[in-house]
Design a protein around this motif. Structure first.
Motif, PDB file in Angstrom:
ATOM      1  N   UNK A   1       0.790  -1.234  -0.149  1.00 14.49           N
ATOM      2  CA  UNK A   1      -0.020  -0.125   0.125  1.00 14.49           C
ATOM      3  C   UNK A   1       0.933   1.233  -0.072  1.00 14.49           C
ATOM      4  N   UNK A   2       0.267   2.241  -0.421  1.00 17.71           N
ATOM      5  CA  UNK A   2       1.091   3.634  -0.172  1.00 17.71           C
ATOM      6  C   UNK A   2       1.443   3.954   1.054  1.00 17.71           C
ATOM      7  N   UNK A   3       0.851   3.850   1.938  1.00 13.64           N
ATOM      8  CA  UNK A   3       1.024   4.037   3.403  1.00 13.64           C
ATOM      9  C   UNK A   3       2.377   3.281   4.147  1.00 13.64           C
ATOM     10  N   UNK A   4       2.057   2.125   3.600  1.00  5.97           N
ATOM     11  CA  UNK A   4       3.459   1.010   3.994  1.00  5.97           C
ATOM     12  C   UNK A   4       4.644   1.309   3.194  1.00  5.97           C
ATOM     13  N   UNK A   5       4.636   1.601   1.876  1.00  7.10           N
ATOM     14  CA  UNK A   5       5.786   1.801   1.104  1.00  7.10           C
ATOM     15  C   UNK A   5       6.332   3.101   1.438  1.00  7.10           C
ATOM     16  N   UNK A   6       5.334   4.272   1.635  1.00  7.87           N
ATOM     17  CA  UNK A   6       5.778   5.738   2.111  1.00  7.87           C
ATOM     18  C   UNK A   6       6.588   5.201   3.603  1.00  7.87           C
ATOM     19  N   UNK A   7       6.131   4.596   4.489  1.00  6.27           N
ATOM     20  CA  UNK A   7       6.756   4.517   5.626  1.00  6.27           C
ATOM     21  C   UNK A   7       7.969   3.584   5.663  1.00  6.27           C
ATOM     22  N   UNK A   8       8.094   2.655   4.805  1.00  2.00           N
ATOM     23  CA  UNK A   8       9.356   1.738   4.521  1.00  2.00           C
ATOM     24  C   UNK A   8      10.403   2.496   3.827  1.00  2.00           C
ATOM     25  N   UNK A   9       9.999   3.300   2.887  1.00  3.99           N
ATOM     26  CA  UNK A   9      10.982   4.207   2.364  1.00  3.99           C
ATOM     27  C   UNK A   9      11.633   4.989   2.993  1.00  3.99           C
ATOM     28  N   UNK A  10      10.822   5.881   3.964  1.00  5.14           N
ATOM     29  CA  UNK A  10      11.481   6.752   4.687  1.00  5.14           C
ATOM     30  C   UNK A  10      12.094   6.075   6.010  1.00  5.14           C
ATOM     31  N   UNK A  11      11.991   5.101   6.363  1.00  5.55           N
ATOM     32  CA  UNK A  11      12.747   4.262   7.353  1.00  5.55           C
ATOM     33  C   UNK A  11      14.037   3.880   6.663  1.00  5.55           C
ATOM     34  N   UNK A  12      13.990   3.606   5.419  1.00  4.14           N
ATOM     35  CA  UNK A  12      15.291   3.220   4.549  1.00  4.14           C
ATOM     36  C   UNK A  12      16.114   4.331   3.927  1.00  4.14           C
TER      37      UNK A  12
END
Length: 182
Positions: free
Chosen positions: A96-107
């Motif tokens: 999802x957009x939310x999960x990928x945004x959080x994942x990319x920010x965390x990385x």
């Protein structure tokens, strides 16, 4: 008696043919069940594509990479020694957009840049070209390739996600790729 033998010939041939068809059907069903039970996939992992020789969890851990917690429809190819020019690890999944945004920010990707993924150092277009041997469902919408890394292990990799205008689609296909040098 001669008449009964002439009649038995076609009946016997029909019975033999029916038995042969039944045996082939049973063998076909058994073969399909064997393959669908994971026996046709490396490590018995139905997510693994042909040619994979490293389990997904081990390949991700060795490179310090994680998948978002909602990753679904995961398919991957992981090779210890890939052919020249092919990635060591390719993982296709949906998120999802939310999960990928959080994942990319965390990385390490600045969250402010997530809303303008069509600008800057990102490659936009048909970035879901799969290397040979990779299976699974990938995106069909315009996508962006986002360089990631290096991770804690020094691995650099690329994440491609589908775009909806300038941002990640609400339900997106994702392709994570680690080059053969990673």
């Amino acid at each position: 008696m001669g008449r009964s033998l002439r009649w038995a010939g076609p009946a016997l041939a029909t019975a033999v043919a029916a038995s042969l068809v039944a045996a082939l059907a049973v063998a076909g069903v058994a073969g399909y069940r064997w393959l669908s039970d994971g026996n046709g996939h490396p490590f018995g992992d139905e997510r693994a594509c042909a040619g994979t020789d490293v389990p997904l969890e081990r390949a991700l851990e060795a490179r310090g990479i994680t998948l978002p917690p909602d990753a679904a429809d995961v398919h991957y190819t992981a090779r210890a020694r890939p052919p020249d020019g092919e990635p060591k690890l390719t993982v296709a999944f949906r998120s999802t957009r939310q999960a990928m945004s959080a994942h990319l920010t965390a990385n390490g990707l600045d969250a402010g840049r997530l809303t303008r993924l069509d600008e800057g150092p990102f490659m936009v277009g048909d970035v879901f070209d799969l290397p040979r041997g990779t299976c699974g469902n990938t995106g069909r919408a315009p996508a962006v390739a986002i360089p990631q890394g290096p991770t804690s292990t020094g691995t650099a990799y690329t994440v491609a996600v589908e775009l909806d205008g300038h941002a990640i689609r609400s339900s997106t296909a994702v392709l994570l790729s680690v080059p053969s040098t990673g």
